[in-house]
Design a protein around this motif. Structure first.
Motif, PDB file in Angstrom:
ATOM      1  N   THR A 194       0.860  -1.180   0.000  1.00  0.00           N
ATOM      2  CA  THR A 194       0.000   0.000   0.000  1.00  0.00           C
ATOM      3  C   THR A 194       0.895   1.229   0.000  1.00  0.00           C
ATOM      4  N   LEU A 195       0.307   2.384  -0.306  1.00  0.00           N
ATOM      5  CA  LEU A 195       1.054   3.640  -0.289  1.00  0.00           C
ATOM      6  C   LEU A 195       0.608   4.469   0.901  1.00  0.00           C
ATOM      7  N   GLY A 196       1.599   4.998   1.614  1.00  0.00           N
ATOM      8  CA  GLY A 196       1.309   5.901   2.716  1.00  0.00           C
ATOM      9  C   GLY A 196       1.412   7.352   2.280  1.00  0.00           C
ATOM     10  N   GLU A 197       1.308   8.242   3.243  1.00  0.00           N
ATOM     11  CA  GLU A 197       1.404   9.672   2.965  1.00  0.00           C
ATOM     12  C   GLU A 197       2.763  10.002   2.348  1.00  0.00           C
ATOM     13  N   LEU A 198       2.763  10.855   1.336  1.00  0.00           N
ATOM     14  CA  LEU A 198       4.017  11.264   0.700  1.00  0.00           C
ATOM     15  C   LEU A 198       4.923  11.968   1.700  1.00  0.00           C
ATOM     16  N   MET A 199       6.233  11.789   1.506  1.00  0.00           N
ATOM     17  CA  MET A 199       7.208  12.430   2.382  1.00  0.00           C
ATOM     18  C   MET A 199       7.180  13.948   2.165  1.00  0.00           C
ATOM     19  N   PRO A 200       7.472  14.719   3.207  1.00  0.00           N
ATOM     20  CA  PRO A 200       7.554  16.176   3.026  1.00  0.00           C
ATOM     21  C   PRO A 200       8.639  16.563   2.020  1.00  0.00           C
ATOM     22  N   TYR A 201       9.768  15.806   2.044  1.00  0.00           N
ATOM     23  CA  TYR A 201      10.879  16.093   1.138  1.00  0.00           C
ATOM     24  C   TYR A 201      11.330  14.785   0.484  1.00  0.00           C
ATOM     25  N   PRO A 202      11.450  14.745  -0.845  1.00  0.00           N
ATOM     26  CA  PRO A 202      11.963  13.540  -1.508  1.00  0.00           C
ATOM     27  C   PRO A 202      13.426  13.326  -1.126  1.00  0.00           C
ATOM     28  N   VAL A 203      13.826  12.042  -1.010  1.00  0.00           N
ATOM     29  CA  VAL A 203      15.201  11.751  -0.579  1.00  0.00           C
ATOM     30  C   VAL A 203      15.775  10.576  -1.358  1.00  0.00           C
ATOM     31  N   TRP A 204      17.085  10.626  -1.564  1.00  0.00           N
ATOM     32  CA  TRP A 204      17.855   9.494  -2.063  1.00  0.00           C
ATOM     33  C   TRP A 204      19.044   9.294  -1.140  1.00  0.00           C
ATOM     34  N   GLU A 205      19.290   8.034  -0.812  1.00  0.00           N
ATOM     35  CA  GLU A 205      20.370   7.648   0.101  1.00  0.00           C
ATOM     36  C   GLU A 205      20.202   8.287   1.483  1.00  0.00           C
ATOM     37  N   ALA A 206      18.953   8.395   1.909  1.00  0.00           N
ATOM     38  CA  ALA A 206      18.662   8.655   3.316  1.00  0.00           C
ATOM     39  C   ALA A 206      18.681   7.320   4.054  1.00  0.00           C
ATOM     40  N   LYS A 207      18.629   7.350   5.375  1.00  0.00           N
ATOM     41  CA  LYS A 207      18.604   6.122   6.180  1.00  0.00           C
ATOM     42  C   LYS A 207      17.431   6.201   7.156  1.00  0.00           C
ATOM     43  N   ALA A 208      16.827   5.034   7.429  1.00  0.00           N
ATOM     44  CA  ALA A 208      15.639   4.995   8.277  1.00  0.00           C
ATOM     45  C   ALA A 208      15.830   3.998   9.411  1.00  0.00           C
ATOM     46  N   ALA A 209      15.172   4.266  10.544  1.00  0.00           N
ATOM     47  CA  ALA A 209      15.188   3.351  11.681  1.00  0.00           C
ATOM     48  C   ALA A 209      13.943   3.602  12.528  1.00  0.00           C
ATOM     49  N   THR A 210      13.448   2.532  13.135  1.00  0.00           N
ATOM     50  CA  THR A 210      12.237   2.604  13.950  1.00  0.00           C
ATOM     51  C   THR A 210      12.602   2.824  15.408  1.00  0.00           C
ATOM     52  N   LEU A 211      11.951   3.795  16.029  1.00  0.00           N
ATOM     53  CA  LEU A 211      12.187   4.090  17.437  1.00  0.00           C
ATOM     54  C   LEU A 211      11.311   3.203  18.317  1.00  0.00           C
ATOM     55  N   GLY A 212      11.638   3.181  19.600  1.00  0.00           N
ATOM     56  CA  GLY A 212      10.884   2.375  20.536  1.00  0.00           C
ATOM     57  C   GLY A 212       9.438   2.807  20.682  1.00  0.00           C
ATOM     58  N   ASN A 213       9.135   4.071  20.353  1.00  0.00           N
ATOM     59  CA  ASN A 213       7.748   4.556  20.450  1.00  0.00           C
ATOM     60  C   ASN A 213       6.929   4.251  19.202  1.00  0.00           C
ATOM     61  N   GLY A 214       7.555   3.567  18.209  1.00  0.00           N
ATOM     62  CA  GLY A 214       6.831   3.169  17.007  1.00  0.00           C
ATOM     63  C   GLY A 214       6.995   4.097  15.827  1.00  0.00           C
ATOM     64  N   SER A 215       7.454   5.307  16.042  1.00  0.00           N
ATOM     65  CA  SER A 215       7.669   6.220  14.919  1.00  0.00           C
ATOM     66  C   SER A 215       8.945   5.835  14.175  1.00  0.00           C
ATOM     67  N   ILE A 216       9.036   6.233  12.902  1.00  0.00           N
ATOM     68  CA  ILE A 216      10.172   5.894  12.050  1.00  0.00           C
ATOM     69  C   ILE A 216      10.852   7.183  11.603  1.00  0.00           C
ATOM     70  N   CYS A 217      12.163   7.262  11.869  1.00  0.00           N
ATOM     71  CA  CYS A 217      12.939   8.442  11.494  1.00  0.00           C
ATOM     72  C   CYS A 217      13.671   8.180  10.179  1.00  0.00           C
ATOM     73  N   VAL A 218      13.548   9.111   9.247  1.00  0.00           N
ATOM     74  CA  VAL A 218      14.276   9.069   7.982  1.00  0.00           C
ATOM     75  C   VAL A 218      15.263  10.230   8.007  1.00  0.00           C
ATOM     76  N   VAL A 219      16.564   9.897   7.998  1.00  0.00           N
ATOM     77  CA  VAL A 219      17.601  10.887   8.277  1.00  0.00           C
ATOM     78  C   VAL A 219      18.466  11.115   7.043  1.00  0.00           C
ATOM     79  N   GLY A 220      18.709  12.405   6.737  1.00  0.00           N
ATOM     80  CA  GLY A 220      19.641  12.802   5.692  1.00  0.00           C
ATOM     81  C   GLY A 220      19.133  12.527   4.291  1.00  0.00           C
ATOM     82  N   GLY A 221      20.081  12.424   3.373  1.00  0.00           N
ATOM     83  CA  GLY A 221      19.773  12.237   1.972  1.00  0.00           C
ATOM     84  C   GLY A 221      20.371  13.369   1.139  1.00  0.00           C
ATOM     85  N   GLU A 222      20.449  13.131  -0.163  1.00  0.00           N
ATOM     86  CA  GLU A 222      21.027  14.139  -1.053  1.00  0.00           C
ATOM     87  C   GLU A 222      20.118  15.365  -1.129  1.00  0.00           C
ATOM     88  N   ASP A 223      20.740  16.531  -1.052  1.00  0.00           N
ATOM     89  CA  ASP A 223      20.059  17.829  -1.196  1.00  0.00           C
ATOM     90  C   ASP A 223      19.138  18.176  -0.032  1.00  0.00           C
TER      91      ASP A 223
END
Length: 565
Positions: free
Chosen positions: A136-165
């Motif tokens: 399924t598709l979720g809500e679009l990201m606020p900013y498009p990213v390439w070569e960002a990194k993601a990880a899930t926190l203990g509270n259930g939220s997912i952080c997407v960090v960095g990326g080109e530009d």
């Protein structure tokens, strides 16, 4: 096996019991380590690099998108790898092709793929449900990213960090609400690095900073502070590498290159381990295949996995695993002091986790702390897993004083590795040898103490028996009183019943008497009638007899001859 070992080593219930004692001297150790080589596992059907690789708690590794060759063309393919069985399964393809996307396993068990690159950075949130094999598709990201990194926190939220530009940008996705928010930025521009989460904290390693050139940065998002901090630098610059947390709590970075471009040179097979508590890096066992833009996962059986990746010209199918393990040991004496001529036990215990112990060898010496004289020494080979208990006999001529039990070396072997301990020293005080008379007195005192203990136990047992007997007597008395009370109550009803029965008996007796009287009257009447009948019968009989006599006389006369003339 040596005879000395056979007679001295007691790997038995005695050894196990000694573990529970409060030993006077000990040297504990807890550590984490890894085996000396990577193992080749079942390879992927197709070469894959720049894929989103995510591991699940059940030991399934998901490989989503990526590329299969140079030049790079993004894929929609998705696979699941069962690390226990070594089997690969094709999954439903992604809705949108992507490479270099960020990915994470949500606490809800679904796989989340963010952004990526097809002609430019993407803003898609693609969500895979393993149970339904559906995307399924979720809500679009606020900013498009390439070569960002993601990880899930203990509270259930997912952080997407960095990326080109998007310098240092942190985008936070809430899977339950399907919404995005922006978090505190990383101190520097980060892209094509690697990231893991531990609880609500994030660790971001290496990557490019304002470009593709690799760095040695290690940043931590400290949830308690609500801010990013800088930790110890990597041992070498890395970009395009992978990063996982092992079962030992260490962070491992695998492979990578000097820059994050599509065609890097050179690429590396090196693996480094980071100790969070010590804030220190160390070198671990290198992979067999040097690669960048690989995927990695860690499984609960203690292994870390490297999948796919590429060099400057080749995209790989290889899958490798490295076995991690934990090692713990303790060496203890059964007493901190012993008399000359007596013995003390040396307890050596070791434990591996995730690998199996197969045996050990150890050499100890008893050395005077005063002049270095060696008073005893022994080599021991143990073909069984720990623990083992060794008897140290202190010579009767050993002078009183301070001694050291020195573990010169102790090798503990497992099926795929080994650990060793050297130069351990345990303090032991040697007391003067006991006088024979003192020994006799001590032995008698022990016997007296044992007899007193037995007498005390006997008294306790008798007291307990007496108490139990008194309790039984009291219970019987209570039961008797209850019975008497029950009998008194029951007698009243019984007497009433008896009186009623007696009345019935009296009435029956009266009726019987009356019946008897009637019978008597009838009998009397019958008797009278029978008497009358009998009288008449007798008279009739007499009459008959008389008549017969008369007849006979008459007949007699007629038959008599006439008298003679």
């Amino acid at each position: 096996m040596k005879e000395g070992f056979q007679t001295r080593m007691m790997v038995s219930a005695m050894a196990l019991a000694l573990v529970a004692l409060a030993f006077a001297a000990s040297v504990p150790n807890v550590g984490a380590s890894w085996t000396s080589s990577w193992n080749y596992e079942v390879s992927m059907g197709d070469p894959v690099s720049q894929a989103t690789v995510v591991g699940s708690p059940e030991g399934i590794v998901y490989v989503m998108g990526g590329v299969t060759a140079v030049p790079y063309t993004a894929l929609t393919s998705a696979y699941a790898y069962d690390t226990e069985t070594g089997s690969w399964t094709s999954l439903n393809p992604l809705p949108a092709a992507t490479r270099g996307a960020a990915g994470a396993m949500g606490l809800d068990g679904r796989v989340y793929v963010f952004g990526g690159y097809v002609g430019g950075p993407l803003e898609y949130t693609q969500i895979y449900d393993p149970d339904a094999d559906l995307w399924t598709l979720g809500e679009l990201m606020p900013y498009p990213v390439w070569e960002a990194k993601a990880a899930t926190l203990g509270n259930g939220s997912i952080c997407v960090v960095g990326g080109e530009d998007v310098p240092g940008l942190v985008q936070i996705y809430d899977p339950a609400a399907n919404t995005w928010s922006i978090g505190p930025p990383v101190p520097e521009y980060v892209m094509c690095g690697a990231m893991v989460s531990i609880g609500d904290d994030l660790y971001y390693s290496g990557g490019g900073s304002d470009g593709y050139a690799a760095t040695t940065n290690l940043f931590k998002y400290d949830s308690a502070l609500g801010a990013w901090t800088t930790l110890a630098d990597l041992l070498e610059p890395r970009a395009g590498h992978a990063m996982v947390e092992g079962v030992d709590g260490l962070l491992y970075i695998l492979g990578g290159a000097d820059d994050g471009s599509n065609l890097p040179a050179p690429v590396y097979d090196s693996v480094y381990a980071y100790d969070i508590e010590a804030d220190e890096w160390s070198e671990a066992t290198s992979m067999d295949v040097a690669r960048t833009y690989l995927g990695a996962a860690a499984t609960s059986d203690g292994r870390i996995w490297a999948l796919g990746g590429n060099s400057a010209s080749t995209v790989y199918t290889e899958v490798e695993s490295l076995q991690l393990y934990l090692f713990d040991y303790s060496v203890e004496l059964s007493s901190s002091s012993v008399r000359a001529g007596e013995s003390v036990l040396l307890m050596a215990d070791a434990e591996f986790v995730y690998v199996e112990e197969s045996g050990s060898e150890l050499r100890w010496s008893l050395v005077s702390a005063d002049d270095g004289t060696v008073y005893a020494s022994e080599y021991v080979w143990n073909s069984m897993p720990s623990p083992m208990a060794l008897t140290i006999d202190v010579s009767a001529v050993a002078p009183a004083g301070d001694y050291l039990v020195v573990i010169e070396y102790w090798y503990v072997y497992a099926d795929v590795t080994y650990e060793y301990v050297t130069d351990l020293e345990l303090e032991l005080e040697v007391l003067p040898a006991a006088d024979p008379a003192d020994l006799l007195i001590a032995d008698l005192e022990e016997q007296i103490a044992a007899l007193e203990e037995q007498l005390s136990e006997l008294n306790d047992s008798m007291a307990a028996s007496d108490a139990a007997l008194m309790a039984d007597i009291a219970a019987l008395e209570d039961a008797l009183a209850a019975l008497e009370a029950s009998v008194d109550t029951d007698n009243l009803a019984l007497m009433d019943e008896i009186a009623a029965l007696q009345d019935q008996i009296t009435a029956l007796q009266t009726a019987l008497d009356e019946a008897n009287q009637d019978v008597g009257d009838v009998q009397t009447s019958v008797d009278d009638k029978m008497s009358a009948v009998m009288g008449y019968a007798i008279i009739g009989l007499l009459v008959v007899v008389v008549l017969l006599l008369i007849v006979m006389m008459v007949m007699g006369r007629k038959s008599a001859p006439p008298p003679a003339p």
